[in-house]
Design an enzyme around this catalytic site. Structure first.
Site, mmCIF file in Angstrom:
data_model
loop_
_atom_site.group_PDB
_atom_site.id
_atom_site.type_symbol
_atom_site.label_atom_id
_atom_site.label_comp_id
_atom_site.label_asym_id
_atom_site.label_seq_id
_atom_site.Cartn_x
_atom_site.Cartn_y
_atom_site.Cartn_z
ATOM 1 N N TYR A 194 0.855 -1.142 -0.011
ATOM 2 C CA TYR A 194 -0.158 0.249 -0.033
ATOM 3 C C TYR A 194 0.856 1.107 -0.064
ATOM 4 O O TYR A 194 0.751 2.204 -0.822
ATOM 5 C CB TYR A 194 -0.879 0.025 1.194
ATOM 6 C CG TYR A 194 -1.727 1.325 1.404
ATOM 7 C CD1 TYR A 194 -3.071 1.353 0.638
ATOM 8 C CD2 TYR A 194 -1.497 2.298 2.173
ATOM 9 C CE1 TYR A 194 -3.791 2.490 0.705
ATOM 10 C CE2 TYR A 194 -2.400 3.277 2.455
ATOM 11 C CZ TYR A 194 -3.526 3.283 1.646
ATOM 12 O OH TYR A 194 -4.224 4.554 1.770
ATOM 13 N N LYS B 107 1.143 4.465 -2.686
ATOM 14 C CA LYS B 107 0.862 5.745 -2.387
ATOM 15 C C LYS B 107 2.117 6.747 -2.649
ATOM 16 O O LYS B 107 1.988 7.818 -3.060
ATOM 17 C CB LYS B 107 0.329 5.988 -1.144
ATOM 18 C CG LYS B 107 -1.067 5.272 -0.930
ATOM 19 C CD LYS B 107 -1.949 5.654 -1.912
ATOM 20 C CE LYS B 107 -3.399 5.339 -1.611
ATOM 21 N NZ LYS B 107 -4.643 5.697 -2.673
#
Length: 257
Positions: free
Chosen positions: A152, A156
């Site tokens: 994740y 990002k």
């Protein structure tokens, strides 16, 4: 004349909060989600409250679907002014246990989706001969990387980089590209993070991970959807016309960059 915004992943959660705020700001809004049930329920709710909205289901990992979202906006409302690449997923797993399938899926949605959404929106802005705004969902995990959130966090960081690159290339067309970076909210994602951290740490109990992260917030409370919607509202407004290429943290004082 009312402006038009598309908000991906707006059937529920932070995306719904963003879409609602833009509707309150006077935008005509195209709601988008892969979950058709929640999408239709949100559309019905907004219309009952008097907001001018429509909805379109689709998969943000697919380039053609973003072009469909833009076409829906133009066919329904005549133009496009703001594109919010909000949709995204998380993967909560130890680094050594993260699979190829998980990596492919999270990058397809979180990174490819932002690329394809930005491309589709920018082409429409250029065709219209108008200025436009692209607003991307980044995260505090785009500024700092976290254990159990390796995949994740990587996506990002990639969103932040795409925001920078697109803003530089599209500035000549009077298109701004920015990102909002939420922090710790009481969401399903944080429930999953909490559960996985407990599973891999015998010293933790349910709720401990969320308590640890939210307890470090300077302003002393976890994030609400409206906190994020307020920033997106500003970035979508003319007051932010001179801001581009920024990944702005809205976390109550947790990550300092």
């Amino acid at each position: 004349m009312s402006k038009v915004a598309i908000v991906t992943g707006s059937g529920a959660g932070l995306g719904k909060g963003i879409a609602l705020q833009l509707a309150k700001d006077g935008f005509k809004v195209v709601l988008q989600d892969i979950n058709e049930d929640s999408l239709k329920e949100t559309e019905k709710e907004f219309k009952n409250d008097g907001y001018e909205v429509t909805s379109v289901a689709g998969d943000v990992s697919k380039k053609d679907d973003h072009e469909k979202f833009v076409k829906t906006a133009v066919d329904s409302f005549g133009q496009l002014d703001v594109y919010v690449n909000n949709a995204g997923i998380d993967i909560v797993a130890p680094f050594l246990e993260t699979t190829e399938e998980q990596m492919n899926k999270i990058f397809a949605i979180n990174v490819n989706g932002v690329m394809f959404g930005t491309q589709a929106a920018a082409r429409q802005f250029i065709d219209q001969g108008s200025k436009g705004k692209v607003i991307n969902a980044c995260s505090i995990a785009g500024h700092e990387s976290y254990e159990m959130l390796g995949a994740y966090s990587a996506t990002k960081h990639a969103v932040k980089s795409l925001t920078h690159s697109a803003s530089k290339e599209l500035a000549k067309d009077n298109i701004t590209v920015n990102a909002y970076c939420p922090g710790v909210a009481k969401t399903e994602m944080w429930d999953r993070i909490d559960a996985e951290m407990v599973k891999h740490n015998d010293d933790m109990e349910p709720g401990d991970a969320f308590k640890e992260f939210s307890g470090a917030i300077s302003l002393g409370r976890y994030q609400e959807p409206q906190d994020v919607a307020n920033l997106v509202s500003f970035l979508a407004s003319e007051k932010a016309d001179y801001i581009t290429g920024q990944a702005i943290v809205t976390d109550g004082g947790l990550v300092y960059r």
